[in-house]
Design an enzyme around this catalytic site. Structure first.
Site, mmCIF file in Angstrom:
data_model
loop_
_atom_site.group_PDB
_atom_site.id
_atom_site.type_symbol
_atom_site.label_atom_id
_atom_site.label_comp_id
_atom_site.label_asym_id
_atom_site.label_seq_id
_atom_site.Cartn_x
_atom_site.Cartn_y
_atom_site.Cartn_z
ATOM 1 N N ASP A 1 0.843 -1.197 0.000
ATOM 2 C CA ASP A 1 0.000 0.000 0.000
ATOM 3 C C ASP A 1 0.879 1.249 0.000
ATOM 4 O O ASP A 1 1.976 1.261 0.572
ATOM 5 C CB ASP A 1 -0.912 0.018 1.240
ATOM 6 N N TRP B 1 -13.834 -0.731 -1.538
ATOM 7 C CA TRP B 1 -13.031 -0.988 -0.339
ATOM 8 C C TRP B 1 -13.431 -2.282 0.385
ATOM 9 O O TRP B 1 -14.603 -2.524 0.633
ATOM 10 C CB TRP B 1 -13.152 0.203 0.630
ATOM 11 N N ARG C 1 -11.228 8.066 3.617
ATOM 12 C CA ARG C 1 -11.608 7.141 2.548
ATOM 13 C C ARG C 1 -11.603 7.888 1.217
ATOM 14 O O ARG C 1 -12.145 8.986 1.112
ATOM 15 C CB ARG C 1 -13.002 6.564 2.845
ATOM 16 N N HIS D 1 -5.286 9.273 6.341
ATOM 17 C CA HIS D 1 -6.063 9.671 5.163
ATOM 18 C C HIS D 1 -7.530 9.363 5.405
ATOM 19 O O HIS D 1 -7.883 8.535 6.235
ATOM 20 C CB HIS D 1 -5.571 8.901 3.927
ATOM 21 N N ASP E 1 0.505 3.997 1.521
ATOM 22 C CA ASP E 1 0.555 4.799 2.753
ATOM 23 C C ASP E 1 1.203 4.076 3.926
ATOM 24 O O ASP E 1 1.109 4.516 5.063
ATOM 25 C CB ASP E 1 -0.870 5.245 3.134
ATOM 26 N N GLU F 1 -10.557 -7.694 0.040
ATOM 27 C CA GLU F 1 -9.735 -8.341 -0.996
ATOM 28 C C GLU F 1 -8.464 -8.920 -0.375
ATOM 29 O O GLU F 1 -7.953 -9.945 -0.823
ATOM 30 C CB GLU F 1 -9.436 -7.359 -2.147
ATOM 31 N N ASP F 2 -7.996 -8.271 0.696
ATOM 32 C CA ASP F 2 -6.804 -8.783 1.391
ATOM 33 C C ASP F 2 -7.136 -10.075 2.153
ATOM 34 O O ASP F 2 -6.333 -11.019 2.187
ATOM 35 C CB ASP F 2 -6.207 -7.717 2.320
ATOM 36 N N MET G 1 1.118 4.336 9.306
ATOM 37 C CA MET G 1 0.210 4.532 8.171
ATOM 38 C C MET G 1 -0.058 6.033 8.060
ATOM 39 O O MET G 1 -0.450 6.665 9.045
ATOM 40 C CB MET G 1 -1.103 3.777 8.385
HETATM 41 N N1 UPG Z 1 -5.511 3.383 -3.069
HETATM 42 C C1 UPG Z 1 -5.156 4.506 -3.831
HETATM 43 N N2 UPG Z 1 -6.113 5.381 -4.211
HETATM 44 C C2 UPG Z 1 -7.421 5.215 -3.894
HETATM 45 C C3 UPG Z 1 -7.778 4.090 -3.122
HETATM 46 C C4 UPG Z 1 -6.800 3.197 -2.707
HETATM 47 O O1 UPG Z 1 -3.985 4.703 -4.154
HETATM 48 O O2 UPG Z 1 -8.245 6.058 -4.294
HETATM 49 C C5 UPG Z 1 -4.479 2.365 -2.736
HETATM 50 C C6 UPG Z 1 -3.386 2.849 -1.843
HETATM 51 O O3 UPG Z 1 -2.205 2.142 -2.135
HETATM 52 C C7 UPG Z 1 -3.921 2.484 -0.486
HETATM 53 C C8 UPG Z 1 -4.554 1.115 -0.764
HETATM 54 O O4 UPG Z 1 -5.100 1.253 -2.059
HETATM 55 O O5 UPG Z 1 -2.903 2.427 0.470
HETATM 56 C C9 UPG Z 1 -5.602 0.640 0.247
HETATM 57 O O6 UPG Z 1 -6.696 1.553 0.338
HETATM 58 P P1 UPG Z 1 -7.044 2.334 1.713
HETATM 59 O O7 UPG Z 1 -8.254 3.161 1.524
HETATM 60 O O8 UPG Z 1 -5.812 3.034 2.152
HETATM 61 O O9 UPG Z 1 -7.389 1.182 2.694
HETATM 62 P P2 UPG Z 1 -7.203 1.136 4.312
HETATM 63 O O10 UPG Z 1 -8.523 1.061 4.961
HETATM 64 O O11 UPG Z 1 -6.318 2.242 4.776
HETATM 65 O O12 UPG Z 1 -6.428 -0.240 4.426
HETATM 66 C C10 UPG Z 1 -6.891 -1.511 4.861
HETATM 67 C C11 UPG Z 1 -5.744 -2.466 4.573
HETATM 68 C C12 UPG Z 1 -5.510 -2.528 3.069
HETATM 69 C C13 UPG Z 1 -6.766 -3.057 2.436
HETATM 70 C C14 UPG Z 1 -7.936 -2.159 2.803
HETATM 71 C C15 UPG Z 1 -9.248 -2.701 2.251
HETATM 72 O O13 UPG Z 1 -4.569 -2.031 5.243
HETATM 73 O O14 UPG Z 1 -4.408 -3.344 2.744
HETATM 74 O O15 UPG Z 1 -6.620 -3.006 1.036
HETATM 75 O O16 UPG Z 1 -8.051 -2.004 4.201
HETATM 76 O O17 UPG Z 1 -9.407 -4.047 2.555
#
Ligand code: UPG
Length: 287
Positions: free
Chosen positions: A135, A197, A232, A230, A137, A200-201, A227
């Site tokens: 990811d 969102w 959503r 940020h 972030d 998938e992980d 992290m």
């Molecule tokens: N991302 C982008 N742009 C977007 C949306 C997502 O670059 O508009 C990428 C980016 O690398 C980000 C990742 O996707 O770090 C995951 O999305 P994020 O919204 O940051 O998810 P989080 O809720 O912070 O993260 C948790 C997990 C992550 C998993 C996610 C959804 O740490 O690995 O993908 O939940 O299951």
């Protein structure tokens, strides 16, 4: 391809094998969150070869690593990540190439599909031994969190500041994970069906376990991350179908994933830049 890419790995140029654990690793340290521009990073990291290829100068690592970063509209996070990751990987003696896989347009974000695209496109440059799904972030803050693959798929992002440096839940497999090339093929990559969102992980972990692979982790002191805060993102709304999809994860595994992603995407552009290979891709999320 019109651009040059150094496809030589260290193993072709140097016979002196790097130690598994370099001696001058820093332990736990603070992340560097100072404001930085891309131009400044390019100027600072003279060790980078075209396409975001980095390798130790004095020894040969045992494996080549590709880091795949799914991306859209997170430029400030990407700069901070690179600012931290490149020195970290340099100290760890990794032979690594950084790939950013950018989803073009406004279609709902699909992180799983972007990893599959990244894998297939990276393979066109080099058959990497190890794939780290990262990811944008997640900032690693302990050098002992070695970015290498081993006989078991690894969950790297164990202890994250957002969760008080504790594991979020026992089956958490998000943030940063690493699989050998052979393992990514064996599990048939990620599912392409998680649009938006969530989960998938978790699906990837089901795939790993369904193939009798065991996920491993370093301890919470080692596998530490900050992290970057940020909200959503727009275009990545919670996927209401995620729980239903997760139930059928193991059943779908062999018929949907890496082996079916090619019908979902079109590469719009590939740029071999100093800090990374940038792949812009349009996804049709039609299932
Ligand atoms: N991302 C982008 N742009 C977007 C949306 C997502 O670059 O508009 C990428 C980016 O690398 C980000 C990742 O996707 O770090 C995951 O999305 P994020 O919204 O940051 O998810 P989080 O809720 O912070 O993260 C948790 C997990 C992550 C998993 C996610 C959804 O740490 O690995 O993908 O939940 O299951």
């Amino acid at each position: 391809k019109t651009t040059k890419y150094s496809n030589k790995t260290s193993s072709e140029t140097d016979k002196n094998v790097c130690p598994e654990k370099p001696k001058d690793l820093l332990g736990l340290r603070l992340g560097n969150y100072s404001h930085v521009t891309k131009a400044e990073l390019i100027e600072e990291f003279t060790q980078m070869e075209p396409g975001g290829h980095l390798r130790p100068q004095n020894c040969t690592p045992g494996q080549t690593v590709a880091i795949l970063i799914p991306y859209r509209n997170r430029n400030s996070h990407l700069l901070v990540l690179l600012h931290n990751l490149i020195p970290f990987l340099t100290r760890q003696n990794v032979d690594v190439t950084l790939f950013v896989i950018e989803q073009a347009g406004n279609s709902t974000f699909n992180r799983g599909a972007l990893f599959n695209v990244g894998f297939l496109e990276a393979e066109k440059f080099h058959r990497f031994d190890c794939y780290i799904l990262h990811d944008v972030d997640m900032i690693p803050i302990n050098d002992h969190n070695l970015y290498r693959c081993s006989e078991n798929p690894r969950h790297f992002a164990v202890a994250v500041n957002k969760h008080n440096y504790k594991l979020l839940y026992s089956n958490y497999f998000g943030g940063v994970v690493g699989l050998l090339r052979s393992q990514y093929l064996q599990v048939n990559g990620n599912s392409n069906l998680y649009i938006g969102w969530g989960a998938e992980d978790d699906d990837l972990l089901v795939r790993v376990r369904a193939k009798n692979l065991t996920m491993v982790r370093y301890d919470v002191m080692t596998a530490r991350y900050d992290m970057i805060k940020h909200k959503r993102d727009k275009g990545n709304a919670e996927n209401p179908l995620r729980f239903a999809l997760l139930k059928s994860a193991a059943r779908r595994q062999d018929v949907e994933g890496l082996n079916t992603v090619s019908k979902h995407y079109q590469v719009l552009d590939i740029k071999l830049e100093t800090l990374h290979t940038w792949i812009t891709v349009s996804l049709n999320n039609s299932g």
